[in-house]
Design an enzyme around this catalytic site. Structure first.
Site, mmCIF file in Angstrom:
data_model
loop_
_atom_site.group_PDB
_atom_site.id
_atom_site.type_symbol
_atom_site.label_atom_id
_atom_site.label_comp_id
_atom_site.label_asym_id
_atom_site.label_seq_id
_atom_site.Cartn_x
_atom_site.Cartn_y
_atom_site.Cartn_z
ATOM 1 N N SER A 156 0.838 -1.195 0.000
ATOM 2 C CA SER A 156 0.000 0.000 0.000
ATOM 3 C C SER A 156 0.879 1.254 0.000
ATOM 4 C CB SER A 156 -0.962 -0.054 1.191
ATOM 5 O OG SER A 156 -1.983 0.895 1.072
ATOM 6 N N HIS A 212 -8.475 -4.380 -1.377
ATOM 7 C CA HIS A 212 -7.235 -3.883 -0.784
ATOM 8 C C HIS A 212 -6.927 -4.632 0.515
ATOM 9 C CE1 HIS A 212 -4.041 -0.949 -0.662
ATOM 10 N NE2 HIS A 212 -4.316 -0.648 0.601
ATOM 11 N N ASP A 253 -9.445 -3.478 -6.096
ATOM 12 C CA ASP A 253 -8.662 -2.560 -5.267
ATOM 13 C C ASP A 253 -8.687 -1.175 -5.914
ATOM 14 O OD1 ASP A 253 -6.368 -1.139 -4.109
ATOM 15 O OD2 ASP A 253 -5.653 -3.080 -3.408
#
Length: 340
Positions: free
Chosen positions: A183, A311, A281
């Site tokens: 991320s 995600h 995502d």
């Protein structure tokens, strides 16, 4: 690094509302739906503000305890202050001084540039060190908005330079160092690879970018389909995170040089790359675009898009077949880089 929401596996399922197209969960792979219910049951603050970020940090659960011996051990080393950066310490996992040099990974945790701590991933990094017979160094960095770019990048670069300079004492091969993050940590890993290339500071053998946060325009000046980014990190949160990191509104015409990997002028000369992301995502489009640019620049690139994955799916549902296959793919890229 786990995503911003870290569900308690003891929690029960929640009722998921319907969107205009039907059930949100209909777009999620069946084996990942229980995890999606947990994430949807704990939405991010709306709106995301500095006060909300401080509250999230304060309410974060304690990090998981490190794994006991004989798992890879954790040793903290001081990192002196320099160039306005405060003194800190670096967690080195699995070092074996005096043995034949082994490869190393500099790992960068995620959290939208706003939250997260290196200790959150110590146990996962211990498992990685044991699995790949490597050293893992955890980079801790200052968070936005208190410390905008370039502070977080400089913290990570200092950790990478320290790792390379101390390779001999740690039993690390100086030509077998990779960077990795998830991320926002993946975004910082991508920034770091570009900075290391441009500064000619540390030769990298690989970069592992797990659903990386690469483009400030996603969710600001560039819209995404309505079913993308509905589970976990979303467009409003992305706008806030990038704005806090950049110190200016996300998606603007100009950004600080080196701050947004997707806006880098050239990606030539970067190390072999793995990019993995879920098909629903928020970052799927920007991650695919970045992989395409890497391929066009002649960088060996493995792109994995996981159907029906949101995600942080691999942290939320680590025992799913999708997560197991995903981890095997990026570990294969690391092993190949370490062996070359």
């Amino acid at each position: 690094m786990p995503p911003v929401f870290q569900p308690d596996p003891r929690a029960g399922s929640t009722t998921v509302p319907l969107d205009d197209d039907g059930a949100i969960l209909a777009r999620v792979a069946p084996e990942l739906r229980d995890g999606a219910r947990l994430v949807l049951g704990h939405p991010l603050p709306d709106p995301l503000t500095h006060a909300a970020v401080l509250a999230m940090r304060a309410s974060a659960p304690p990090p998981a305890a490190p794994l006991p011996a004989p798992a890879a051990g954790i040793v903290h080393h001081p990192l002196p202050a320099a160039h306005g950066r405060p003194a800190t310490s670096i967690a080195v996992i699995g070092a074996r001084p005096g043995t034949a040099p082994r490869p190393a990974v500099l790992h960068i945790h995620g959290g939208g540039f706003l939250v997260g701590r290196a200790p959150d991933t110590y146990a996962a990094s211990q498992r990685l060190a044991d699995d790949l017979d490597c050293v893992v160094v955890e980079a801790e960095y200052r968070l936005a908005p208190e410390t905008p770019f370039p502070g977080p990048l400089e913290d990570c670069h200092a950790a990478l330079v320290w790792l390379h300079a101390n390779a001999a004492r740690l039993g690390v091969h100086p030509q077998r160092i990779a960077v990795m993050g998830e991320s926002a940590g993946g975004g910082l890993a991508a920034m770091l690879a570009i900075a290391a290339r441009d500064r000619r500071s540390v030769p990298l053998c690989c970069q592992i970018l797990i659903y990386p946060m690469l483009d400030d325009r996603t969710g600001s000046t560039r819209a995404v389909p309505p079913f993308i980014g509905t589970i976990g990190w979303n467009a409003p949160s992305n706008r806030y995170g990038w704005s806090a990191f950049l110190g200016r509104p996300a998606g603007g015409a100009r950004v600080p040089a080196g701050a947004v990997p997707a806006r880098a002028e050239t990606l030539a000369g970067l190390p072999p790359t793995f990019i993995g992301v879920g098909a629903i995502d928020l970052f799927v489009d920007e991650d695919i675009a970045y992989a395409q640019r890497l391929i066009a620049a002649g960088v060996p690139t493995d792109l994995r898009v996981v159907p029906g994955a949101y995600h942080g799916f691999d942290f939320i549902a680590p025992q799913s077949q999708a997560s197991i296959a995903f981890a095997a793919a990026w570990k294969h890229t690391l092993r190949t880089a370490f062996a070359s």
